[in-house]
Design a protein around this motif. Structure first.
Motif, PDB file in Angstrom:
ATOM      1  N   ARG A  51       0.878  -1.215  -0.194  1.00 50.96           N
ATOM      2  CA  ARG A  51       0.013  -0.026  -0.152  1.00 50.96           C
ATOM      3  C   ARG A  51       1.030   1.280   0.222  1.00 50.96           C
ATOM      4  NH1 ARG A  51      -3.988   2.200   4.145  1.00 50.96           N
ATOM      5  NH2 ARG A  51      -5.498   3.066   3.145  1.00 50.96           N
ATOM      6  N   VAL A  52       2.102   1.488   0.734  1.00 49.19           N
ATOM      7  CA  VAL A  52       3.118   2.165   0.850  1.00 49.19           C
ATOM      8  C   VAL A  52       3.471   2.496  -0.282  1.00 49.19           C
ATOM      9  CG1 VAL A  52       4.626   2.896   1.759  1.00 49.19           C
ATOM     10  CG2 VAL A  52       3.775   1.867   2.967  1.00 49.19           C
ATOM     11  N   ALA A 112      -2.705  22.384  16.138  1.00 50.51           N
ATOM     12  CA  ALA A 112      -3.045  22.338  15.173  1.00 50.51           C
ATOM     13  C   ALA A 112      -4.036  22.845  14.411  1.00 50.51           C
ATOM     14  CB  ALA A 112      -3.481  20.758  16.173  1.00 50.51           C
ATOM     15  N   THR A 113      -3.781  22.253  12.823  1.00 46.43           N
ATOM     16  CA  THR A 113      -5.044  22.446  12.152  1.00 46.43           C
ATOM     17  C   THR A 113      -6.461  22.002  12.059  1.00 46.43           C
ATOM     18  OG1 THR A 113      -3.214  23.000  10.463  1.00 46.43           O
ATOM     19  CG2 THR A 113      -3.655  24.291  10.938  1.00 46.43           C
ATOM     20  N   HIS A 121      -8.459  19.632  10.216  1.00 47.29           N
ATOM     21  CA  HIS A 121      -8.687  18.985   8.789  1.00 47.29           C
ATOM     22  C   HIS A 121      -9.518  18.443   8.039  1.00 47.29           C
ATOM     23  CE1 HIS A 121      -3.527  19.277   6.911  1.00 47.29           C
ATOM     24  NE2 HIS A 121      -3.878  19.831   8.089  1.00 47.29           N
ATOM     25  N   PRO A 122      -9.362  18.968   7.657  1.00 46.81           N
ATOM     26  CA  PRO A 122     -10.901  17.757   6.763  1.00 46.81           C
ATOM     27  C   PRO A 122     -10.790  16.197   6.977  1.00 46.81           C
ATOM     28  CG  PRO A 122      -9.487  18.193   4.824  1.00 46.81           C
ATOM     29  CD  PRO A 122      -8.715  19.073   6.206  1.00 46.81           C
ATOM     30  N   ALA A 167     -10.188  12.367   7.146  1.00 48.65           N
ATOM     31  CA  ALA A 167      -8.628  11.868   6.005  1.00 48.65           C
ATOM     32  C   ALA A 167      -9.854  11.779   4.597  1.00 48.65           C
ATOM     33  CB  ALA A 167      -8.718  10.505   6.837  1.00 48.65           C
ATOM     34  N   ARG A 168      -9.708  10.925   3.991  1.00 44.53           N
ATOM     35  CA  ARG A 168     -10.282  10.721   2.488  1.00 44.53           C
ATOM     36  C   ARG A 168      -9.641   9.750   2.601  1.00 44.53           C
ATOM     37  NH1 ARG A 168      -8.473  16.061   1.630  1.00 44.53           N
ATOM     38  NH2 ARG A 168      -6.786  15.009   0.055  1.00 44.53           N
ATOM     39  N   TYR A 169      -9.358   8.825   3.308  1.00 46.83           N
ATOM     40  CA  TYR A 169      -9.104   7.571   2.570  1.00 46.83           C
ATOM     41  C   TYR A 169      -9.360   6.552   4.432  1.00 46.83           C
ATOM     42  CZ  TYR A 169      -4.764   8.319   4.800  1.00 46.83           C
ATOM     43  OH  TYR A 169      -3.842   8.308   6.344  1.00 46.83           O
ATOM     44  N   ALA A 191      -7.821   3.226   7.047  1.00 50.57           N
ATOM     45  CA  ALA A 191      -7.148   2.843   7.795  1.00 50.57           C
ATOM     46  C   ALA A 191      -7.093   1.424   7.758  1.00 50.57           C
ATOM     47  CB  ALA A 191      -7.089   3.773   8.870  1.00 50.57           C
ATOM     48  N   ARG A 225       4.136   5.356  11.154  1.00 52.23           N
ATOM     49  CA  ARG A 225       2.921   4.313  10.460  1.00 52.23           C
ATOM     50  C   ARG A 225       1.552   5.660   9.645  1.00 52.23           C
ATOM     51  NH1 ARG A 225       1.353  -0.555  10.259  1.00 52.23           N
ATOM     52  NH2 ARG A 225      -0.736  -0.046  10.301  1.00 52.23           N
ATOM     53  N   ALA A 251       3.520   7.721   7.729  1.00 49.15           N
ATOM     54  CA  ALA A 251       3.533   6.531   6.276  1.00 49.15           C
ATOM     55  C   ALA A 251       1.937   6.616   5.662  1.00 49.15           C
ATOM     56  CB  ALA A 251       3.730   4.996   6.760  1.00 49.15           C
ATOM     57  N   GLY A 252       1.116   6.640   6.726  1.00 46.65           N
ATOM     58  CA  GLY A 252      -0.050   7.052   5.841  1.00 46.65           C
ATOM     59  C   GLY A 252      -1.163   5.813   6.619  1.00 46.65           C
ATOM     60  N   LEU A 253      -0.152   5.052   6.863  1.00 47.45           N
ATOM     61  CA  LEU A 253      -1.219   3.843   7.229  1.00 47.45           C
ATOM     62  C   LEU A 253      -1.917   4.034   8.721  1.00 47.45           C
ATOM     63  CD1 LEU A 253       2.300   1.376   7.014  1.00 47.45           C
ATOM     64  CD2 LEU A 253      -0.049   1.539   5.239  1.00 47.45           C
ATOM     65  N   GLU A 254      -1.925   4.810   8.914  1.00 41.56           N
ATOM     66  CA  GLU A 254      -3.138   5.034  10.404  1.00 41.56           C
ATOM     67  C   GLU A 254      -3.335   6.807  10.189  1.00 41.56           C
ATOM     68  OE1 GLU A 254      -3.846   3.162  12.444  1.00 41.56           O
ATOM     69  OE2 GLU A 254      -2.499   1.634  12.569  1.00 41.56           O
ATOM     70  N   THR A 255      -4.514   6.597   9.994  1.00 39.83           N
ATOM     71  CA  THR A 255      -5.171   8.036   9.778  1.00 39.83           C
ATOM     72  C   THR A 255      -4.737   8.385  11.073  1.00 39.83           C
ATOM     73  OG1 THR A 255      -7.158   7.341  10.587  1.00 39.83           O
ATOM     74  CG2 THR A 255      -6.898   7.858   7.947  1.00 39.83           C
ATOM     75  N   GLY A 294      -4.707  16.875  14.232  1.00 40.08           N
ATOM     76  CA  GLY A 294      -2.760  17.775  13.550  1.00 40.08           C
ATOM     77  C   GLY A 294      -2.430  17.690  11.923  1.00 40.08           C
ATOM     78  N   ALA A 295      -1.280  17.726  11.671  1.00 36.47           N
ATOM     79  CA  ALA A 295      -1.086  17.902   9.903  1.00 36.47           C
ATOM     80  C   ALA A 295       0.148  17.016  10.179  1.00 36.47           C
ATOM     81  CB  ALA A 295      -1.390  19.164   9.310  1.00 36.47           C
ATOM     82  N   THR A 317      -2.065  14.715   5.295  1.00 38.12           N
ATOM     83  CA  THR A 317      -2.467  14.787   6.409  1.00 38.12           C
ATOM     84  C   THR A 317      -3.567  13.897   5.696  1.00 38.12           C
ATOM     85  OG1 THR A 317      -2.508  16.435   7.605  1.00 38.12           O
ATOM     86  CG2 THR A 317      -3.469  14.975   8.705  1.00 38.12           C
ATOM     87  N   GLY A 318      -4.069  13.616   4.689  1.00 38.02           N
ATOM     88  CA  GLY A 318      -5.421  13.397   4.333  1.00 38.02           C
ATOM     89  C   GLY A 318      -5.032  12.577   2.796  1.00 38.02           C
ATOM     90  N   VAL A 319      -3.892  12.261   2.847  1.00 33.35           N
ATOM     91  CA  VAL A 319      -3.472  11.987   1.642  1.00 33.35           C
ATOM     92  C   VAL A 319      -3.551   9.979   1.937  1.00 33.35           C
ATOM     93  CG1 VAL A 319      -1.724  11.427  -0.011  1.00 33.35           C
ATOM     94  CG2 VAL A 319      -2.472  13.598   0.711  1.00 33.35           C
ATOM     95  N   GLN A 320      -3.562   9.437   0.745  1.00 36.72           N
ATOM     96  CA  GLN A 320      -3.727   7.904   0.457  1.00 36.72           C
ATOM     97  C   GLN A 320      -2.245   7.501   0.917  1.00 36.72           C
ATOM     98  OE1 GLN A 320      -4.943   5.514  -0.220  1.00 36.72           O
ATOM     99  NE2 GLN A 320      -6.937   5.524  -0.215  1.00 36.72           N
ATOM    100  N   PRO A 321      -1.830   6.420   1.421  1.00 36.81           N
ATOM    101  CA  PRO A 321      -0.367   6.338   1.316  1.00 36.81           C
ATOM    102  C   PRO A 321       0.135   5.924   0.195  1.00 36.81           C
ATOM    103  CG  PRO A 321      -1.941   4.025   2.182  1.00 36.81           C
ATOM    104  CD  PRO A 321      -2.583   5.782   2.373  1.00 36.81           C
TER     105      PRO A 321
END
Ligand SMILES: Nc1ncnc2c1ncn2[C@@H]1O[C@H](COP(=O)(O)OP(=O)(O)OP(=O)(O)O)[C@@H](O)[C@H]1O
Ligand SMILES: Nc1ncnc2c1ncn2[C@@H]1O[C@H](COP(=O)(O)OP(=O)(O)OP(=O)(O)O)[C@@H](O)[C@H]1O
Ligand SMILES: [Mg+2]
Ligand SMILES: [Mg+2]
Lengths: 436, 272, 301, 354, 354
Positions: free
Chosen positions: B169-170, C4-5, C7-8, C10-12, C14, D48, D51-55, D59-60, D69-73
């Protein structure tokens, strides 16, 4: 339908028969003789008819289930073979309809009816209406092994006149070292065979009728007598082999043992002669069948004490050929059914394996060569009895089988009869419908 | 040392007994087809092939094996495919009540394999116009097997480490790519096992095909096997034993193939 | 920038593969759709049928009546039902819980750290019994147990011993053990692979006997597997129809387990409504069994 | 190649565990940054989450100048080496290394070429056709590195990549990895629970505890001046002596001995105050003769450190450890004195360095 | 309490792997003996064969004065701590500790009493009702020790008992374990692949390779004078410099530098001979100024060792490492010189020390 011309008539016919398996000969007859001949005959009349045979080769219960499911969903073949005793329940469920309703009044004027004995016509009748054409009939006798009889000092033309004579013969056989002197079907494992080749003929021999004048026979004296005979044979006397009655494949086994010369006297139908010990294609071939196997009528308990005051009794059944009420072409379907019962068709069918057809004209010709079938058609059929074509019969029959099973495994006949009556009352809707 | 030897003797005796237990019933199948007039007795065959000849000439025997293959493989493919997708999603994504759902389905699947379900299933097939259709039969059989398959596969997937998927995935793989590139190869032994399980289940099924298919040309081996009895219900032993052997060979071959190629094993139990 | 801003969201998602609930639902949907149509719907229909006097043929086939719980009352007041229920308990306990589990475990245990042909052959034979079609296998056993020519009597030197008649339950229990052991064997094989060898060895070093090792180390470890296994094979055995092919429920109903009982009632007797009711009762029994196992599993921790 | 910036990063697991507690962290472009901390402190979670494996719960995360922050891994342009390497067991080394390129739809030939090239660089040339199961731990680790290098990501994230290796291999891998990172110049976050590893490899490091960062600095800063007793006790290949003491006039009374107040805290302690006196065994000298302002006690244990010995003195029922160079090991049971080096002793008040 | 003697011990696994190759070894009563070696060298096999968990293919094992070669493991009177501790997850601490007694059919009350007593001694008193899953790694390790102590065995066998601990805990556990062993006086065989652990804890140690013992001796002997290059490269927390060289008259030419012949081998080398020159980074001094008879090169890597730095010099394309004390670290890229200390440099011929 789209694949054929608009005016092509497609018919299907089904039996519990299949090439290469169960009832292969019947299946072959339909596929190889009936269908081409019938199609040709129709063609000659200017009709384009295509017939398809839908084979099957399973237990009767499964076949029946499938037919019921098909008919309930308004599907199924146009011409359908069923067992005679299913007629009532199928009719009640609306799965089959009187022939005249389905295929028109001309069904009543079919030429064959005149050749079919009244009793055999009765098989097709429910509530005074004819629901099908009869395919044939049969009868039950006592088979015996002449070789063993000789050893025991019994005559080759043995014809017992009472149950006691049968028992006596059994005792002599036993003394002569025959492993199983007498074998009369009992128990649930054999299913309907227990009724037809066991308790029903005995009941008739004791003067009892399972269904008479709107009432079912309960724990009556005749039933107790019949069960008493079971006890005499299987209850420790060593005359019969109680194990054989219980095995899932017990009937096969009894056939094999008879063929092997281990059973002295066996109550069976003509199928035993035709299909089991038949020297050419039986399942338990006896090359010397005609010399070794003797047959006798089933005696009443005592002379004159059988049903209708008879000295001898038997039971008969038979299959039916009916027309699917949902058939698109009922008239042609009836023609096909009738065609299969034409003299030529029947003669052709019985060329290899002779059996008792419904038609007396045909029987006269074909049975001459076979001593047993002659015997049955001449001596047995006139005094035979039929099962009631009622919807509840199969369950009653099962209860009867249950009663025999209990006796074989040691219960007193009176007790078994009482249990049977209790069960019967539950099945037929109360004590009011039971005569004891 | 003696204890050790006694242990070894005990071990091999036990293994020998077990092997005997599992082998003896099979002897008949090995001997009878090659005997000209077989009985229930296991006897040294006279190595005739007439029985095979008779089966080859049988109008439906070989065709029915093909039908069995079609039904079994069709169902197995569908079961494995659908169960794998569902089990994977259930294993990896938290869903409220998923365990209760699985157990409920597992229980319902037991009713559907019983005799009493034949009427609803038949009428359902009629309504959906799936009567006399092998596809319809496959769908019905699949429905019955799916819950147990999902249940077993989910166990399997639960015991597979997640880091492989995360790693893919990464690197930017999409969920479908992850499933295709990583998950499927990893759980292949489990899929194979479930596949064989499904095949074995379908292969022996008699009642449903018999009821739902009317065209004899579509019937599987189980149904044809039952036709090898006579009018009075006696087994035609030469044909039955020979057909039984032929009818068994494909499943056995399939098992051998699968176990060699993919491995054949179960993983996991319920995770705590 | 310490603040901490916000954020929207998460769009994906976990989970490990980034499936996310919608896609997960899409993965599950086809299976669930099939299950809903071909399993849940007919199953509910069966339950409904159990409330009617529906029959395969006869008047009740044309116009089935709603009879409420009559069938259930009839079933539980029927001796035959209780006989079957009791036989089923014996069958499940004997062939599944004791037979398959014990034998499956024993084989897995004996072969646990072996490799090579011996293991493959033994496992192959056991699996063979499992994958061969029921029709063939039941026939083999009829031949094996035959009174006169049967291999077993020949081996044991007791010709004429009627296994299927004098010991019908024992016969079908042993038969079903033979047939079903493979599943347990494979499951336990996998489970034993997860028992840390060091645990066994520390028990051995303490001087524990084989049985003590099993009791103190192995069983506690594979509890989860044992229960999964028990759950599945109990369910399967409860609904197993194969004994019918061996004894047809006989002699004298002595081996008429519930699945066979339903067959006899529904198919041979044509009483579909009643059969459906009995099926529903089986379902309820299964439910109880499942809940019982799950309880066992949850207890602890 | 990009800097990584975390702003108030918080991660609460569904169960309610707060694994990261409003973390702020800046890692400049090209830095080799080590995250150190005991088990369960949130190191893996931090990695993680980057890396985005955890949301992130709050924070950012900024990588380069992009808020991810909201981007796919897969779209964050980072690459990660897992503790168990997560090499795909069904693919050979080439395919494993080329996997990221396969995802990026690089043509087959080009992928293989690149895999060969990277593999060669890491000394894997003769192993390219093997499956991971046929490789030793060290080889597997290099395959995992090669796979990450093939991605040409902006940042590398390593989760205890050395912990599965033999002690020996681990030492070599340290040097190797450090050299490699220097050459590639890719920003690298390296998680470990081995302080020696962190010290040896990192440009800068953070010590974490319970989701919080307890100290950030260069290895030398962290080693020489741990900001709190937690860090003090966590860092060092011999445990730092952390001893309860009290201010007594001009002196500190620690373990019954009188010691001078370290010059760095002179004038910042009040009389009678309870403090913790911290000094590393490496920062004391041993003397067999009585010395003023030293710990005096009996030698109770001696551990060989290679070119030195770690001597444990029992000082009035308190254990004090001191490193003694080769050749001057005292006998067990002897009386000995440990003299803190000037400027190396620290004083902690309420757990924090004064 | 008993001595352990192995005579010609051989173990061949069914697959044909010869894991132990005719080993002879004597461990006197009460000794703390460490077995060190790389992965797969047969350490675990040796331990397990002593315990009886593997049957010896050849040779004999004597514990005390009893030949136990064919004796069941449970009857050998040895106790073992496994790498994963092998605590039974479904039993609480008391039951775990008392398990060996339960097998020996000690009454319940007596067992509990003994478990309490041992547990108390190891500081587990407040944990006796917990299950292993509720304990930290260090606590689990102590429970495993307690279980072993409860047996009152003749010898203890430890298979990497510290390797599952946090680096920090590991250090503490070393000291603790060593102290405990000294107090109990039970003969102990301790397997590890961490050379620092072996050095720190052992009275004597053996270094194994491929089923053979390559050197036996005290930690100091093994550290200072590795008998062969294998041991040399295996021991030390910084890798020993092992550099190819050649005898050139009075000098050795190593990595392009001229070095004096170490006094210990004087007169035992022949002109032109190929040798391996071995010197530990700890046994060299660093100098920024050119020095005669030293390695001279450019500083290419620097790793923080805590109170010292490991400096890697690139000497004519060969890497030479030297430990530099705190405060005198050279800048990267500077020119530097590493001077071997006298008497600490070794010369290896055909892999063996001269
Ligand atoms: N998926 C999860 N669900 C709930 N809690 C979790 C999860 N993963 C980790 N945690 C908890 O979050 C905290 C931090 O865990 P994390 O794995 O980040 O620690 P770590 O520093 O990597 O430890 P280690 O050195 O043991 O790998 C721990 O308390 C852990 O129990
Ligand atoms: N059960 C076994 N069957 C066959 N070979 C084995 C078995 N156990 C170990 N070996 C082999 O024997 C050799 C020695 O193994 P052993 O486990 O004793 O090594 P070790 O020194 O303990 O290694 P590690 O540090 O990895 O634990 C290895 O080559 C290993 O592959
Ligand atoms: Mg972690
Ligand atoms: Mg080991």
């Amino acid at each position: 339908q789209s694949s054929s011309d608009a005016d092509t008539i497609e018919l299907t016919i089904t039996q519990n028969a299949i090439a290469g398996g169960k009832n292969a000969a019947a299946a072959d007859h339909i596929a190889k003789w009936v269908i081409p001949k019938f199609e040709a005959a129709q063609k000659a009349k200017g009709k384009d008819v295509k017939v398809k045979f839908v084979p099957s080769g399973v237990d009767d219960e499964q076949y029946k289930t499938k037919l019921a499911l098909d008919l309930k969903s308004k599907k199924g073949a146009d011409v359908i073979d069923i067992d005679g005793i299913w007629a009532g329940e199928f009719a009640e469920a609306g799965y089959i309809k009187p022939l005249s309703e389905v295929a028109g009044a001309e069904t009543d004027s079919w030429e064959g009816w005149s050749q079919i004995p009244e009793a055999v016509q009765g098989l097709t009748t429910y509530n005074d209406k004819k629901y099908a054409l009869p395919i044939g009939t049969d009868g039950r006798v006592l088979y015996f092994n002449k070789t063993l009889f000789q050893k025991a000092g019994l005559p080759a033309d043995w014809q017992p006149k009472s149950w006691q004579e049968v028992i006596d013969a059994g005792n002599k056989l036993k003394t002569a070292g025959v492993p199983t002197p007498i074998q009369i079907n009992a128990g649930t494992a054999m299913g309907e065979a227990t009724s037809m080749q066991g308790v029903l003929p005995l009941l008739a021999g004791a003067g009892g009728e399972i269904f008479k004048d709107g009432k079912w026979s309960g724990a009556s004296q005749p039933l107790k007598d019949a069960l008493g005979l079971y006890q005499q044979i299987y209850g420790g006397s060593g005359l019969g082999d109680p194990k054989l009655q219980q095995e899932a494949k017990g009937r096969d086994k009894s056939f094999a043992e008879f063929a092997d010369g281990k059973i002295g006297i066996l109550m069976e139908g003509d199928y035993f002669w035709r299909g089991v010990v038949n020297p050419t294609d039986g399942v338990a071939k006896m090359a010397d069948r005609d010399q070794v196997v003797g047959f006798a009528m089933i005696p009443a308990i005592q002379p004159g004490k059988g049903i209708r005051g008879q000295d001898f009794v038997s039971m008969s059944g038979g299959a039916l050929r009916t027309i699917n009420p949902n058939s698109k072409h009922p008239k042609e379907a009836f023609e096909l059914a009738a065609f299969t019962l034409s003299p030529e068709a029947l003669k052709e069918e019985t060329k290899q394996n002779v059996r008792i057809t419904p038609r007396t004209d045909v029987n006269k010709e074909i049975l001459t060569g076979d001593p047993l079938l002659m015997f049955i058609s001449e001596k047995v059929l006139p005094l035979t009895a039929y099962r009631p074509p009622l919807a509840v019969y199969p369950q009653v029959s099962a209860a009867l089988q249950e009663a025999t099973a209990q006796v074989v495994s040691g219960k007193a006949p009176d007790q078994a009869a009482a249990d049977y009556q209790a069960k019967l009352e539950g099945l037929v809707g109360g004590a009011g419908n039971v005569a004891s | 040392m003696t204890r050790h030897i006694v242990g070894r003797i005990g071990f091999y005796t036990l293994i020998a007994l077990l092997m005997a237990f599992f082998t003896v019933p099979l002897l008949w199948l090995a001997a009878a087809p090659f005997t000209s007039d077989p009985t229930y007795e296991v006897s040294l065959p006279d190595f005739t092939f007439t029985n095979f000849q008779a089966i080859l000439e049988h109008p439906y025997a070989l065709g029915s094996l093909y039908n069995s293959l079609l039904l079994a493989v069709g169902t197995a493919v569908l079961v494995v495919l659908l169960a794998a997708l569902a089990a994977y999603a259930l294993s990896r994504v938290r869903m409220p009540g998923r365990d209760a759902l699985l157990y409920a389905l597992l229980l319902l699947s037991s009713i559907i394999t019983g005799t009493a379900a034949m009427v609803p299933l038949f009428q359902l097939a009629v309504e959906l116009n799936l009567i006399d259709s092998q596809l319809g039969l496959i769908l019905i059989l699949t429905g019955g097997l799916l819950p147990a398959a999902i249940f077993m596969l989910k166990d399997f997937m639960d015991s597979t480490p997640k880091s492989y998927e995360e790693s893919a995935r990464v690197f930017g793989a999409s969920p479908l790519q992850i499933v295709g590139h990583v998950v499927v190869p990893l759980v292949r032994p489990g899929l194979a096992t479930i596949g064989v399980w499904a095949i074995a289940n379908v292969w022996g099924n008699f009642l449903m095909p018999y009821l739902l298919l009317s065209d004899i040309e579509k019937q599987p081996g189980a149904v044809i096997m039952f036709t090898l009895y006579t009018e009075g219900g006696q087994a035609n032993l030469p044909l039955l034993s020979t057909f039984g052997l032929l009818y068994s060979v494909p499943v056995v071959l399939m098992y051998l193939f699968v176990s060699k190629k993919y491995g054949f094993r179960f993983h996991g139990g319920i995770k705590r | 920038m310490a603040q901490a801003t916000s954020h929207p969201k998460a769009r994906y998602s976990a989970d490990a593969a980034g499936l996310g609930t919608p896609r997960a639902a899409a993965f599950i949907a086809p299976a669930m759709a099939l299950i809903a149509v071909f399993l849940v719907f007919p199953a509910l229909w069966v339950i409904y049928l159990g409330l009617t006097n529906y029959r395969l043929t006869g008047l009740a086939a044309a116009e089935p009546q709603f009879v409420g719980l009559d069938n259930f009352v009839k079933a539980v007041s029927d001796e035959g039902f209780w006989n079957s229920a009791w036989l089923t308990v014996q069958f499940v306990l004997g062939s599944a819980v004791i037979g398959q589990v014990v034998l499956g475990f024993t084989i897995a245990w004996l072969l646990r750290d072996r490799q090579g042909p011996l293991k493959r052959v033994v496992e192959g034979l056991v699996i063979l019994a499992w994958i061969l079609p029921g029709a063939v296998v039941s026939f083999l056993w009829i031949a094996l147990l035959d009174r006169d020519g049967g291999t077993l009597n020949a081996l044991l030197g007791i010709p004429g011993f009627a296994w299927l008649l004098d010991h019908p339950m024992l016969s079908i229990i042993i038969f079903n053990t033979w047939r079903g052991t493979a599943f347990s064997m494979m499951l336990y094989g996998a489970a034993l692979g997860n028992v840390p060898p060091s645990h066994l060895e520390s028990a051995r070093l303490a001087g524990a006997s084989g049985w003590q090792q099993l009791r103190d180390v192995v069983f506690p470890h594979i509890r989860g597997h044992i229960l999964t296994n028990l759950l599945l094979i109990s369910l399967w055995t409860f609904n197993d129809f194969t004994p019918f092919l061996l004894t047809a429920g006989g002699p004298d109903h002595k081996s008429e387990v519930l699945a066979v009982h339903v067959y006899n009632v529904a198919l041979r007797g044509g009483e579909l409504g009643f059969g459906a009711a009995v099926s529903t009762i089986i379902l309820l029994i299964n439910l109880v069994v499942a809940v019982f196992y799950l309880r066992l599993l949850r207890r602890k921790s | 190649m990009a800097a990584i910036e975390l702003k108030g990063l918080t991660k609460v697991y569904p169960g309610g565990v707060k694994a990261l507690d409003s973390l702020d962290l800046e890692i400049p472009d090209g830095e080799f940054f080590a995250l150190l901390g005991p088990s369960g402190c949130g190191k893996t979670t931090l990695l993680r989450t980057i890396a985005g494996l955890e949301t992130a719960t709050g924070g950012a995360i900024v990588i380069g100048d992009r808020d991810v922050t909201g981007v796919q891994p897969g779209a964050r342009d980072v690459a990660m080496v897992f503790q168990d390497y997560a090499l795909f067991p069904h693919m050979d080394v080439t395919d494993n290394i080329a996997y990221p390129l396969r995802i990026k739809k690089v043509a087959k030939a080009a992928r293989a070429e690149k895999a060969r090239e990277v593999g060669e660089r890491l000394g894997l040339a003769h192993l390219m056709d093997r499956r991971p199961g046929q490789l030793s731990g060290g080889q597997q680790q290099r395959v995992a590195l090669a796979r990450v290098m093939a991605t040409q990501a902006q940042a590398f994230l390593f989760d205890e990549p050395l912990s599965n290796l033999d002690a020996r291999l681990r030492l070599e891998a340290r040097t190797f990895l450090k050299k490699l990172q220097r050459e590639l110049g890719v920003t690298t976050v390296f998680v470990t629970h081995d302080q020696a590893e962190a010290l040896a490899m990192a440009d800068r490091m953070a010590v974490m505890e319970n989701g919080l960062i307890r100290q950030i600095g260069t290895p030398a800063e962290v080693f020489q001046r741990p900001a709190n007793t937690f860090v003090a006790s966590f860092i060092g290949s011999t445990p730092m002596n952390l001893l309860d003491g009290q201010v007594r006039g001009e002196r500190l009374e620690v373990a019954g001995c009188k010691l001078p107040v370290p010059s760095s805290v002179e004038g910042r302690l009040s009389e009678g105050e309870q403090i913790v006196y911290g000094v590393r065994p490496e920062y004391m000298t041993y003397s067999a003769e009585p010395v003023e302002g030293a710990f005096g006690g009996r030698v109770s244990i001696m551990e060989n450190l290679g070119a030195a010995h770690l001597v444990t003195l029992e000082v009035n029922d308190t254990l004090v450890q001191v490193v003694v160079p080769e050749g001057s090991e005292p006998p067990l049971g002897a009386e000995g004195f440990a003299v803190p080096k000037d400027g190396r002793a620290l004083v902690y008040r309420d757990g924090n360095v004064v």
